[in-house]
Design a protein around this motif. Structure first.
Motif, short mmCIF file in Angstrom:
data_model
loop_
_atom_site.label_atom_id
_atom_site.label_comp_id
_atom_site.label_asym_id
_atom_site.label_seq_id
_atom_site.Cartn_x
_atom_site.Cartn_y
_atom_site.Cartn_z
N LYS A 93 0.82 -1.22 0.00
CA LYS A 93 0.00 0.00 0.00
C LYS A 93 0.85 1.27 0.00
CE LYS A 93 -3.96 -0.52 0.24
NZ LYS A 93 -4.87 -0.69 -0.90
N THR A 94 1.87 1.30 0.86
CA THR A 94 2.66 2.51 1.06
C THR A 94 4.10 2.15 1.35
OG1 THR A 94 0.72 3.58 2.06
CG2 THR A 94 2.83 4.66 2.44
N ILE A 95 5.04 2.97 0.88
CA ILE A 95 6.43 2.87 1.29
C ILE A 95 6.82 4.21 1.92
CG2 ILE A 95 7.26 3.51 -1.01
CD1 ILE A 95 9.79 1.77 -0.35
N ALA A 96 7.48 4.13 3.06
CA ALA A 96 8.02 5.31 3.74
C ALA A 96 9.54 5.21 3.71
CB ALA A 96 7.53 5.38 5.18
N ILE A 97 10.20 6.34 3.47
CA ILE A 97 11.66 6.36 3.34
C ILE A 97 12.22 7.46 4.24
CG2 ILE A 97 13.59 6.63 1.73
CD1 ILE A 97 11.35 6.06 -0.50
N ALA A 98 13.28 7.12 4.96
CA ALA A 98 13.96 8.09 5.81
C ALA A 98 15.47 7.90 5.63
CB ALA A 98 13.58 7.89 7.28
N GLU A 106 19.21 14.14 12.57
CA GLU A 106 18.37 14.87 11.62
C GLU A 106 18.12 14.00 10.39
OE1 GLU A 106 17.29 18.31 11.99
OE2 GLU A 106 17.83 17.80 14.05
N PHE A 107 16.89 13.97 9.94
CA PHE A 107 16.54 13.17 8.76
C PHE A 107 16.45 14.05 7.52
CE2 PHE A 107 15.38 10.50 12.23
CZ PHE A 107 15.79 9.25 11.81
N ILE A 108 16.82 13.48 6.39
CA ILE A 108 16.88 14.17 5.11
C ILE A 108 15.80 13.57 4.21
CG2 ILE A 108 18.35 14.66 3.12
CD1 ILE A 108 20.70 13.73 5.03
N PRO A 109 14.92 14.39 3.63
CA PRO A 109 13.91 13.82 2.73
C PRO A 109 14.53 13.46 1.38
CG PRO A 109 13.65 16.19 2.84
CD PRO A 109 14.78 15.83 3.77
N ILE A 110 14.84 12.19 1.19
CA ILE A 110 15.46 11.77 -0.07
C ILE A 110 14.46 11.04 -0.94
CG2 ILE A 110 17.79 11.63 0.87
CD1 ILE A 110 17.30 8.49 0.67
N SER A 111 14.69 11.13 -2.21
CA SER A 111 13.91 10.41 -3.19
C SER A 111 14.68 9.15 -3.58
CB SER A 111 13.72 11.32 -4.41
OG SER A 111 12.93 10.70 -5.37
N PRO A 112 14.01 8.06 -3.88
CA PRO A 112 14.71 6.83 -4.26
C PRO A 112 15.58 7.02 -5.50
CG PRO A 112 12.39 6.41 -3.85
CD PRO A 112 12.57 7.90 -3.85
N CYS A 113 16.66 6.27 -5.58
CA CYS A 113 17.53 6.30 -6.76
C CYS A 113 16.79 5.70 -7.96
CB CYS A 113 18.83 5.54 -6.48
SG CYS A 113 18.66 3.74 -6.46
N VAL A 133 4.04 6.90 -1.68
CA VAL A 133 5.43 7.12 -1.26
C VAL A 133 5.45 8.27 -0.27
CG1 VAL A 133 7.76 7.69 -2.03
CG2 VAL A 133 6.21 6.48 -3.57
N ILE A 134 6.07 8.04 0.89
CA ILE A 134 6.24 9.09 1.89
C ILE A 134 7.73 9.22 2.17
CG2 ILE A 134 5.64 9.93 4.19
CD1 ILE A 134 3.21 8.03 4.10
N MET A 135 8.26 10.43 2.02
CA MET A 135 9.69 10.69 2.24
C MET A 135 9.83 11.63 3.43
SD MET A 135 10.69 11.08 -1.78
CE MET A 135 9.20 11.99 -2.16
N LYS A 136 10.61 11.23 4.42
CA LYS A 136 10.70 11.94 5.69
C LYS A 136 11.94 12.79 5.81
CE LYS A 136 10.07 12.35 10.32
NZ LYS A 136 10.80 13.51 10.68
N SER A 146 1.81 7.72 -5.99
CA SER A 146 2.19 6.58 -6.81
C SER A 146 3.69 6.58 -7.10
CB SER A 146 1.42 6.66 -8.13
OG SER A 146 1.88 5.71 -9.06
N ILE A 147 4.26 5.40 -7.26
CA ILE A 147 5.64 5.26 -7.72
C ILE A 147 5.78 5.89 -9.10
CG2 ILE A 147 7.46 3.61 -8.36
CD1 ILE A 147 6.83 3.62 -5.33
N SER A 148 4.74 5.77 -9.91
CA SER A 148 4.76 6.35 -11.26
C SER A 148 5.07 7.84 -11.25
CB SER A 148 3.43 6.11 -11.96
OG SER A 148 3.24 4.75 -12.22
N ASP A 149 4.70 8.53 -10.18
CA ASP A 149 5.00 9.95 -10.07
C ASP A 149 6.51 10.21 -10.02
OD1 ASP A 149 2.31 10.57 -10.08
OD2 ASP A 149 2.17 10.76 -7.91
#
Length: 162
Positions: A93-98, A106-113, A133-136, A146-149
């Motif tokens: 349903k959802t992926i969260a990334i930190a 401190e966390f950096i909001p990164i986008s997947p490679c 997709v949630i990026m923290k 969506s991943i498509s985004d």
């Protein structure tokens, strides 16, 4: 005659964790926690990912580096591949990334490679349902529907067979 194409991607931003639904807060906290068990002695860049499955299970992954650099694995793919292996017919349903640097808190909001985007897209196409997709980051949280985004010019199995 050249023609311009505009690609619009909706990104929802949140200022703090409490602005999110409880289940998304829980997922981001799992991704954050996963950064503390990543194996990143070369880059010193710790990434954690957490997936929420349709059965409400949470699967975590983190980056695993190797002295032979291409042999490592990103957090997102670690989590996705584990979910695909253990729960092959369960929708993600959802992926969260930190992510964080070294010992920093401190966390950096990164986008997947790019490789992760393509691998995650495969699961979205396979299940025929969007994966949020949630990026923290410490001061900012980003949500995409969506991943498509993340990969507007995508390459899928349709490209191979149509």
């Amino acid at each position: 005659m050249p023609k311009k194409i505009n690609i619009n991607i909706e990104i929802i931003t949140y200022g703090e964790l409490n602005d999110l639904a409880k289940e998304d807060q829980e997922l981001l906290e799992a991704a954050e926690k996963a950064t503390f068990t990543s194996y990143a002695p070369y880059s010193n860049f710790n990434v954690g990912a957490a997936l929420r499955l349709e059965n409400n299970d949470i699967i975590i992954g983190n980056n695993q580096e190797n002295a032979a650099y291409p042999s490592g694995m990103c957090a997102e793919r670690t989590a996705m591949y584990f979910a695909g292996s253990k729960y092959p017919n369960t929708t993600i349903k959802t992926i969260a990334i930190a992510a964080r640097k070294g010992e920093e808190k401190e966390f950096i909001p990164i986008s997947p490679c790019g490789s992760c985007r393509q691998a995650m897209l495969e699961y979205e196409v396979k299940q025929d349902e969007n994966i949020r997709v949630i990026m923290k980051g410490t001061d900012q949280i980003y949500e995409l529907s969506s991943i498509s985004d993340l990969l507007p010019f995508k390459f899928t199995q349709k490209d191979l067979f149509e």
